[in-house]
Scaffold this motif. Structure first.
Motif, mmCIF file in Angstrom:
data_model
loop_
_atom_site.group_PDB
_atom_site.id
_atom_site.type_symbol
_atom_site.label_atom_id
_atom_site.label_comp_id
_atom_site.label_asym_id
_atom_site.label_seq_id
_atom_site.Cartn_x
_atom_site.Cartn_y
_atom_site.Cartn_z
ATOM 1 N N UNK A 272 74.722 -42.674 -21.890
ATOM 2 C CA UNK A 272 75.294 -43.999 -21.676
ATOM 3 C C UNK A 272 75.411 -44.285 -20.182
ATOM 4 N N UNK A 273 75.764 -45.526 -19.878
ATOM 5 C CA UNK A 273 75.762 -46.008 -18.494
ATOM 6 C C UNK A 273 76.693 -45.209 -17.581
ATOM 7 N N UNK A 274 77.829 -44.787 -18.104
ATOM 8 C CA UNK A 274 78.789 -44.065 -17.275
ATOM 9 C C UNK A 274 78.175 -42.789 -16.702
ATOM 10 N N UNK A 275 77.387 -42.105 -17.511
ATOM 11 C CA UNK A 275 76.753 -40.869 -17.055
ATOM 12 C C UNK A 275 75.826 -41.157 -15.882
ATOM 13 N N UNK A 276 75.025 -42.201 -15.985
ATOM 14 C CA UNK A 276 74.091 -42.528 -14.907
ATOM 15 C C UNK A 276 74.847 -42.904 -13.636
ATOM 16 N N UNK A 277 75.948 -43.634 -13.803
ATOM 17 C CA UNK A 277 76.733 -44.027 -12.636
ATOM 18 C C UNK A 277 77.277 -42.800 -11.902
ATOM 19 N N UNK A 278 77.803 -41.867 -12.657
ATOM 20 C CA UNK A 278 78.375 -40.674 -12.041
ATOM 21 C C UNK A 278 77.297 -39.838 -11.349
ATOM 22 N N UNK A 279 76.142 -39.683 -11.980
ATOM 23 C CA UNK A 279 75.053 -38.893 -11.388
ATOM 24 C C UNK A 279 74.546 -39.547 -10.113
ATOM 25 N N UNK A 280 74.247 -40.841 -10.174
ATOM 26 C CA UNK A 280 73.673 -41.516 -9.014
ATOM 27 C C UNK A 280 74.705 -41.660 -7.890
ATOM 28 N N UNK A 281 75.962 -41.828 -8.248
ATOM 29 C CA UNK A 281 77.001 -41.871 -7.219
ATOM 30 C C UNK A 281 77.144 -40.542 -6.516
ATOM 31 N N UNK A 282 77.160 -39.469 -7.305
ATOM 32 C CA UNK A 282 77.257 -38.117 -6.751
ATOM 33 C C UNK A 282 76.041 -37.803 -5.878
ATOM 34 N N UNK A 283 74.855 -38.166 -6.369
ATOM 35 C CA UNK A 283 73.644 -37.897 -5.606
ATOM 36 C C UNK A 283 73.575 -38.692 -4.319
ATOM 37 N N UNK A 284 73.960 -39.963 -4.384
ATOM 38 C CA UNK A 284 73.963 -40.807 -3.182
ATOM 39 C C UNK A 284 74.900 -40.244 -2.130
ATOM 40 N N UNK A 285 76.088 -39.862 -2.564
ATOM 41 C CA UNK A 285 77.073 -39.323 -1.622
ATOM 42 C C UNK A 285 76.557 -38.049 -0.969
ATOM 43 N N UNK A 286 75.944 -37.167 -1.756
ATOM 44 C CA UNK A 286 75.433 -35.906 -1.209
ATOM 45 C C UNK A 286 74.316 -36.156 -0.196
ATOM 46 N N UNK A 287 73.396 -37.048 -0.526
ATOM 47 C CA UNK A 287 72.262 -37.311 0.363
ATOM 48 C C UNK A 287 72.715 -37.970 1.660
ATOM 49 N N UNK A 288 73.531 -38.997 1.559
ATOM 50 C CA UNK A 288 73.931 -39.735 2.761
ATOM 51 C C UNK A 288 74.884 -38.909 3.617
ATOM 52 N N UNK A 289 75.746 -38.122 2.974
ATOM 53 C CA UNK A 289 76.593 -37.204 3.749
ATOM 54 C C UNK A 289 75.729 -36.218 4.520
ATOM 55 N N UNK B 219 65.714 -46.817 3.499
ATOM 56 C CA UNK B 219 66.018 -47.350 2.173
ATOM 57 C C UNK B 219 66.202 -46.212 1.165
ATOM 58 N N UNK B 220 67.282 -46.332 0.359
ATOM 59 C CA UNK B 220 67.609 -45.332 -0.656
ATOM 60 C C UNK B 220 67.856 -46.055 -1.977
ATOM 61 N N UNK B 221 67.131 -45.668 -3.005
ATOM 62 C CA UNK B 221 67.229 -46.316 -4.310
ATOM 63 C C UNK B 221 68.216 -45.579 -5.202
ATOM 64 N N UNK B 222 69.296 -46.274 -5.596
ATOM 65 C CA UNK B 222 70.287 -45.671 -6.490
ATOM 66 C C UNK B 222 70.181 -46.220 -7.915
ATOM 67 N N UNK B 223 69.122 -46.991 -8.191
ATOM 68 C CA UNK B 223 68.906 -47.501 -9.537
ATOM 69 C C UNK B 223 68.317 -46.426 -10.431
ATOM 70 N N UNK B 224 68.096 -46.766 -11.688
ATOM 71 C CA UNK B 224 67.563 -45.756 -12.615
ATOM 72 C C UNK B 224 66.177 -46.129 -13.134
ATOM 73 N N UNK B 225 65.668 -47.297 -12.702
ATOM 74 C CA UNK B 225 64.319 -47.719 -13.085
ATOM 75 C C UNK B 225 63.545 -48.047 -11.820
ATOM 76 N N UNK B 226 62.715 -47.140 -11.320
ATOM 77 C CA UNK B 226 61.989 -47.370 -10.067
ATOM 78 C C UNK B 226 61.186 -48.670 -10.086
ATOM 79 N N UNK B 227 61.192 -49.367 -8.952
ATOM 80 C CA UNK B 227 60.492 -50.631 -8.809
ATOM 81 C C UNK B 227 59.430 -50.497 -7.715
ATOM 82 N N UNK B 228 58.150 -50.426 -8.081
ATOM 83 C CA UNK B 228 57.088 -50.233 -7.083
ATOM 84 C C UNK B 228 57.080 -51.295 -5.991
#
Length: 403
Positions: free
Chosen positions: A69-86, A34-43
């Motif tokens: 703003x939301x666009x910044x978070x989307x770009x960061x989490x998308x970039x991070x997800x791609x790097x980790x899963x790759x 499981x990989x969390x790409x949200x911005x508010x962790x859920x215990x």
């Protein structure tokens, strides 16, 4: 050892759905990572790779993200997800990947899937899978399943869709023979492009080359096919190209439905692989449905390929422009290239007596090619139609001379 599937998505908005998917994967005998790409962790939805780790991989932090703003978070989490899963894929720590969501979730999932290699099991469950939308551009062999209902709370329909999705990805990772599926790659692999109007030619060339021990990979020159061929060439999966159907260039020029974009026919010249080039299907552009034909083309010559598809005939001016574009692409070639011109027609419909026959337009195309092509690139004129068996024989012979 159990197969491992990366399950990535926003646990702060769809944790319930993702953890139901997790249960179904475990039921199928697969281990979810499981990989969390949200911005508010859920215990209540703990993930092995946390949102904070994804943010760091994307070059930021959750604290920094919340200041934008939301666009910044989307770009960061998308970039991070791609790097980790790759990275997990490259290190062989996962055997597949799956994600689900609506518009934003699909777009983020697509960012990741584009980074994963051909043949690696990957799946998106999406609310917009039934639309021709940009998020699916470039996801290659990703399996896309329509969720039918929104991913917003579990119900009997969504549960069924997620059960099917879990079973599908589990089947792909558990029962796939993996890298050995196709056996060893042949020593000589040739990419070819085909459209319905050039099929007889391509089939004949393929038969000849396969008899000589070549592996031939045929791409449907419908836009997506051309893009996939360009991608495979850049990835080193293709040794040479018999680009018989370069009509995607004309599609791009005229705004047809089957454009492969502005970078078609650039990978092979850049990589320096041997090429045999034919201006196949450069006489037309597809418009589907017919009502999509722009007003500027009203009154122009066309042919109804079927009730839902209108083929616009390129005129002499447009054909000359297309020929100049093709020459410009080929002039960048770092490797051997030969151009063959079928003087009696370049598609099934552009044949003597055919519905799109236009010798003047064809000659404008050929003349532009001859005028703008690099002088050291061989250009061979054949008094044949593109679908004549003798022309296919000539293509095969010229390719075997350089590859």
């Amino acid at each position: 050892m159990k197969k491992v599937v990366a399950v990535f998505g926003t646990m702060d908005t769809k944790g319930e759905e993702y953890f139901f998917l997790r249960e179904q994967l475990e039921r199928c005998g697969v281990e979810p990572l499981m990989i969390d790409t949200g911005i508010t962790p859920q215990p209540q939805y703990p993930c092995r790779i946390t949102a904070q780790e994804v943010a760091r991989a994307g070059g930021s932090s959750l604290e920094e993200i919340r200041r934008h703003e939301r666009l910044y978070s989307f770009e960061v989490m998308g970039r991070g997800s791609a790097a980790i899963i790759r990275g997990l894929c490259q290190d062989k720590k996962i055997d597949g990947a799956i994600s689900l969501g609506g518009g934003q979730g699909t777009l983020l999932a697509a960012m990741v899937m584009r980074e994963l290699p051909i043949g690696f099991p990957k799946m998106i469950v999406s609310t917009i899978a039934n639309l021709r939308t940009p998020p699916f551009e470039g996801v290659r062999d990703t399996v896309v399943m329509n969720s039918l209902v929104d991913v917003s709370g579990l119900n009997h329909v969504l549960r069924k869709m997620l059960c099917n999705a879990a079973s599908a990805i589990a089947g792909m990772v558990r029962f796939s023979p993996g890298e050995d599926a196709g056996g060893r790659r042949p020593h000589k692999t040739v990419a070819m492009t085909m459209f319905g109007v050039t099929t007889p030619c391509v089939n004949r060339v393929r038969d000849i080359l396969e008899e000589k021990g070549y592996e031939v990979i045929v791409f449907h020159a419908n836009g997506q096919g051309g893009k996939m061929m360009e991608s495979m060439i850049r990835e080193g999966m293709i040794g040479a190209a018999a680009d018989v159907t370069t009509g995607e260039l004309t599609q791009e020029l005229l705004g047809g439905n089957c454009s492969a974009g502005p970078h078609r026919l650039e990978a092979a010249p850049e990589k320096g692989i041997p090429q045999v080039i034919v201006p196949g299907a450069m006489d037309l552009a597809n418009f589907m449905p017919p009502s999509s034909l722009p007003e500027r083309y009203e009154g122009r010559r066309y042919y109804m390929h079927n009730p839902n598809l209108k083929l616009l005939r390129a005129d002499a001016r447009e054909s000359a422009q297309a020929g100049k574009i093709l020459a410009g692409k080929l002039n960048r070639s770092a490797g051997p290239v030969t151009v063959l011109l079928p003087k009696r027609g370049i598609s099934q419909y552009d044949s003597p007596g055919g519905p799109l026959e236009d010798p003047q337009a064809d000659e404008a195309l050929f003349s532009a090619l001859k005028e703008w092509l690099r002088p050291d690139i061989p250009l061979i004129e054949c008094d044949l139609h593109i679908n004549d068996p003798a022309f296919a024989q000539r293509i095969a012979e010229e390719l075997m001379k350089i590859y």
